[in-house]
Scaffold this motif. Structure first.
Motif, PDB file in Angstrom:
ATOM      1  N   GLN A  20      -0.619   0.191  -0.382  1.00 49.32           N
ATOM      2  CA  GLN A  20       0.689   0.829  -0.469  1.00 49.32           C
ATOM      3  C   GLN A  20       0.529   2.352  -0.460  1.00 49.32           C
ATOM      4  O   GLN A  20       1.330   3.064   0.146  1.00 49.32           O
ATOM      5  N   LYS A  21      -0.503   2.840  -1.083  1.00 49.99           N
ATOM      6  CA  LYS A  21      -0.774   4.280  -1.113  1.00 49.99           C
ATOM      7  C   LYS A  21      -1.042   4.807   0.300  1.00 49.99           C
ATOM      8  O   LYS A  21      -0.521   5.851   0.697  1.00 49.99           O
ATOM      9  N   GLU A  22      -1.863   4.081   1.055  1.00 53.29           N
ATOM     10  CA  GLU A  22      -2.160   4.495   2.428  1.00 53.29           C
ATOM     11  C   GLU A  22      -0.892   4.512   3.285  1.00 53.29           C
ATOM     12  O   GLU A  22      -0.681   5.417   4.087  1.00 53.29           O
ATOM     13  N   MET A  23      -0.047   3.508   3.094  1.00 52.85           N
ATOM     14  CA  MET A  23       1.191   3.462   3.849  1.00 52.85           C
ATOM     15  C   MET A  23       2.115   4.605   3.461  1.00 52.85           C
ATOM     16  O   MET A  23       2.755   5.212   4.312  1.00 52.85           O
ATOM     17  N   SER A  24       2.172   4.923   2.186  1.00 51.71           N
ATOM     18  CA  SER A  24       3.033   6.027   1.750  1.00 51.71           C
ATOM     19  C   SER A  24       2.542   7.354   2.343  1.00 51.71           C
ATOM     20  O   SER A  24       3.345   8.185   2.765  1.00 51.71           O
ATOM     21  N   THR A  25       1.237   7.527   2.436  1.00 53.58           N
ATOM     22  CA  THR A  25       0.671   8.723   3.051  1.00 53.58           C
ATOM     23  C   THR A  25       1.031   8.778   4.528  1.00 53.58           C
ATOM     24  O   THR A  25       1.429   9.833   5.046  1.00 53.58           O
ATOM     25  N   LEU A  26       0.925   7.651   5.222  1.00 48.86           N
ATOM     26  CA  LEU A  26       1.277   7.565   6.636  1.00 48.86           C
ATOM     27  C   LEU A  26       2.722   8.009   6.873  1.00 48.86           C
ATOM     28  O   LEU A  26       3.015   8.700   7.842  1.00 48.86           O
ATOM     29  N   LEU A  27       3.620   7.632   5.973  1.00 52.88           N
ATOM     30  CA  LEU A  27       5.036   7.956   6.122  1.00 52.88           C
ATOM     31  C   LEU A  27       5.397   9.315   5.531  1.00 52.88           C
ATOM     32  O   LEU A  27       6.544   9.743   5.609  1.00 52.88           O
ATOM     33  N   GLY A  28       4.426   9.977   4.920  1.00 50.87           N
ATOM     34  CA  GLY A  28       4.694  11.286   4.331  1.00 50.87           C
ATOM     35  C   GLY A  28       5.471  11.217   3.026  1.00 50.87           C
ATOM     36  O   GLY A  28       6.180  12.153   2.670  1.00 50.87           O
ATOM     37  N   LEU A  29       5.317  10.111   2.304  1.00 50.18           N
ATOM     38  CA  LEU A  29       5.996   9.936   1.017  1.00 50.18           C
ATOM     39  C   LEU A  29       5.108  10.432  -0.116  1.00 50.18           C
ATOM     40  O   LEU A  29       3.883  10.433   0.009  1.00 50.18           O
ATOM     41  N   LYS A  30       5.714  10.829  -1.223  1.00 46.47           N
ATOM     42  CA  LYS A  30       4.958  11.373  -2.352  1.00 46.47           C
ATOM     43  C   LYS A  30       3.970  10.381  -2.940  1.00 46.47           C
ATOM     44  O   LYS A  30       2.845  10.730  -3.257  1.00 46.47           O
ATOM     45  N   ASP A  31       4.419   9.151  -3.137  1.00 46.78           N
ATOM     46  CA  ASP A  31       3.551   8.147  -3.747  1.00 46.78           C
ATOM     47  C   ASP A  31       3.937   6.756  -3.258  1.00 46.78           C
ATOM     48  O   ASP A  31       4.847   6.615  -2.450  1.00 46.78           O
ATOM     49  N   ARG A  33       5.410   4.336  -4.790  1.00 51.55           N
ATOM     50  CA  ARG A  33       6.583   3.680  -5.397  1.00 51.55           C
ATOM     51  C   ARG A  33       7.633   3.306  -4.356  1.00 51.55           C
ATOM     52  O   ARG A  33       8.281   2.267  -4.467  1.00 51.55           O
ATOM     53  N   SER A  34       7.803   4.145  -3.336  1.00 49.20           N
ATOM     54  CA  SER A  34       8.782   3.826  -2.286  1.00 49.20           C
ATOM     55  C   SER A  34       8.371   2.579  -1.516  1.00 49.20           C
ATOM     56  O   SER A  34       9.206   1.721  -1.216  1.00 49.20           O
ATOM     57  N   ILE A  35       7.096   2.458  -1.206  1.00 45.72           N
ATOM     58  CA  ILE A  35       6.606   1.277  -0.489  1.00 45.72           C
ATOM     59  C   ILE A  35       6.808   0.044  -1.348  1.00 45.72           C
ATOM     60  O   ILE A  35       7.265  -1.000  -0.858  1.00 45.72           O
ATOM     61  N   ARG A  36       6.485   0.143  -2.611  1.00 43.87           N
ATOM     62  CA  ARG A  36       6.697  -0.975  -3.536  1.00 43.87           C
ATOM     63  C   ARG A  36       8.175  -1.364  -3.554  1.00 43.87           C
ATOM     64  O   ARG A  36       8.519  -2.549  -3.522  1.00 43.87           O
ATOM     65  N   ALA A  37       9.064  -0.373  -3.564  1.00 45.20           N
ATOM     66  CA  ALA A  37      10.503  -0.645  -3.564  1.00 45.20           C
ATOM     67  C   ALA A  37      10.942  -1.299  -2.257  1.00 45.20           C
ATOM     68  O   ALA A  37      11.783  -2.200  -2.259  1.00 45.20           O
ATOM     69  N   TYR A  38      10.371  -0.869  -1.124  1.00 41.68           N
ATOM     70  CA  TYR A  38      10.685  -1.504   0.154  1.00 41.68           C
ATOM     71  C   TYR A  38      10.249  -2.967   0.131  1.00 41.68           C
ATOM     72  O   TYR A  38      10.974  -3.847   0.585  1.00 41.68           O
ATOM     73  N   GLU A  39       9.058  -3.212  -0.386  1.00 46.02           N
ATOM     74  CA  GLU A  39       8.487  -4.563  -0.360  1.00 46.02           C
ATOM     75  C   GLU A  39       9.125  -5.506  -1.377  1.00 46.02           C
ATOM     76  O   GLU A  39       8.933  -6.713  -1.282  1.00 46.02           O
ATOM     77  N   THR A  40       9.859  -4.971  -2.309  1.00 45.04           N
ATOM     78  CA  THR A  40      10.548  -5.819  -3.295  1.00 45.04           C
ATOM     79  C   THR A  40      12.061  -5.791  -3.080  1.00 45.04           C
ATOM     80  O   THR A  40      12.814  -6.217  -3.946  1.00 45.04           O
ATOM     81  N   ASP A  41      12.495  -5.284  -1.945  1.00 44.08           N
ATOM     82  CA  ASP A  41      13.897  -5.241  -1.548  1.00 44.08           C
ATOM     83  C   ASP A  41      14.761  -4.453  -2.541  1.00 44.08           C
ATOM     84  O   ASP A  41      15.920  -4.766  -2.763  1.00 44.08           O
ATOM     85  N   GLN A  42      14.181  -3.402  -3.119  1.00 49.70           N
ATOM     86  CA  GLN A  42      14.912  -2.559  -4.054  1.00 49.70           C
ATOM     87  C   GLN A  42      15.354  -1.251  -3.422  1.00 49.70           C
ATOM     88  O   GLN A  42      16.123  -0.501  -4.018  1.00 49.70           O
ATOM     89  N   SER A  43      14.844  -0.959  -2.227  1.00 43.87           N
ATOM     90  CA  SER A  43      15.162   0.286  -1.536  1.00 43.87           C
ATOM     91  C   SER A  43      15.011   0.057  -0.037  1.00 43.87           C
ATOM     92  O   SER A  43      14.325  -0.876   0.390  1.00 43.87           O
ATOM     93  N   LEU A  50      11.544   3.777   9.591  1.00 46.09           N
ATOM     94  CA  LEU A  50      11.533   2.532  10.363  1.00 46.09           C
ATOM     95  C   LEU A  50      10.862   2.744  11.712  1.00 46.09           C
ATOM     96  O   LEU A  50      10.072   1.906  12.158  1.00 46.09           O
ATOM     97  N   ILE A  51      11.169   3.851  12.345  1.00 40.80           N
ATOM     98  CA  ILE A  51      10.554   4.162  13.642  1.00 40.80           C
ATOM     99  C   ILE A  51       9.048   4.322  13.480  1.00 40.80           C
ATOM    100  O   ILE A  51       8.264   3.778  14.275  1.00 40.80           O
ATOM    101  N   GLN A  52       8.616   5.049  12.455  1.00 37.81           N
ATOM    102  CA  GLN A  52       7.175   5.239  12.219  1.00 37.81           C
ATOM    103  C   GLN A  52       6.489   3.898  11.964  1.00 37.81           C
ATOM    104  O   GLN A  52       5.390   3.655  12.482  1.00 37.81           O
ATOM    105  N   LEU A  53       7.111   3.032  11.178  1.00 38.02           N
ATOM    106  CA  LEU A  53       6.520   1.721  10.901  1.00 38.02           C
ATOM    107  C   LEU A  53       6.436   0.890  12.180  1.00 38.02           C
ATOM    108  O   LEU A  53       5.418   0.233  12.429  1.00 38.02           O
ATOM    109  N   SER A  54       7.490   0.926  12.971  1.00 35.19           N
ATOM    110  CA  SER A  54       7.509   0.200  14.238  1.00 35.19           C
ATOM    111  C   SER A  54       6.368   0.651  15.142  1.00 35.19           C
ATOM    112  O   SER A  54       5.656  -0.168  15.723  1.00 35.19           O
ATOM    113  N   GLU A  55       6.184   1.960  15.234  1.00 38.80           N
ATOM    114  CA  GLU A  55       5.117   2.497  16.068  1.00 38.80           C
ATOM    115  C   GLU A  55       3.737   2.185  15.499  1.00 38.80           C
ATOM    116  O   GLU A  55       2.822   1.814  16.229  1.00 38.80           O
ATOM    117  N   ARG A  56       3.572   2.328  14.199  1.00 41.53           N
ATOM    118  CA  ARG A  56       2.268   2.102  13.562  1.00 41.53           C
ATOM    119  C   ARG A  56       1.806   0.664  13.716  1.00 41.53           C
ATOM    120  O   ARG A  56       0.645   0.381  13.987  1.00 41.53           O
TER     121      ARG A  56
END
Length: 80
Positions: A20-31, A33-43, A50-56
């Motif tokens: 999750q940390k590596e993914m957050s870095t890829l997306l330019g997120l601080k930490d 927690r955002s990835i965890r929230a995406y994966e638990t349907d909380q955010s 979405l575009i970056q994830l699609s491309e990656r």
């Protein structure tokens, strides 16, 4: 967004042995927690993320959000 997005994001991330940390870095997120929230349907990710994830992961946004089970459906062209 949807449970399908949360599940698919986690599956794609773990298939690539990405933390999750590596993914957050890829997306330019601080930490991660955002990835965890995406994966638990909380955010929901921004359209830019979405575009970056699609491309990656080389899948369509339609696939990411559960609109199709075909990962190549309406996939944007890869950048050179």
């Amino acid at each position: 967004m949807s449970i399908a997005f949360s599940r698919r994001l986690r599956e794609l991330r773990t298939e690539q042995n990405m933390t999750q940390k590596e993914m957050s870095t890829l997306l330019g997120l601080k930490d991660s927690r955002s990835i965890r929230a995406y994966e638990t349907d909380q955010s929901e990710p921004s359209i830019c993320n979405l575009i970056q994830l699609s491309e990656r992961f080389d899948v369509s946004i339609d696939y990411l959000v559960g609109a199709t089970d075909d990962p190549t459906h309406h996939r944007p062209p890869r950048k050179p």
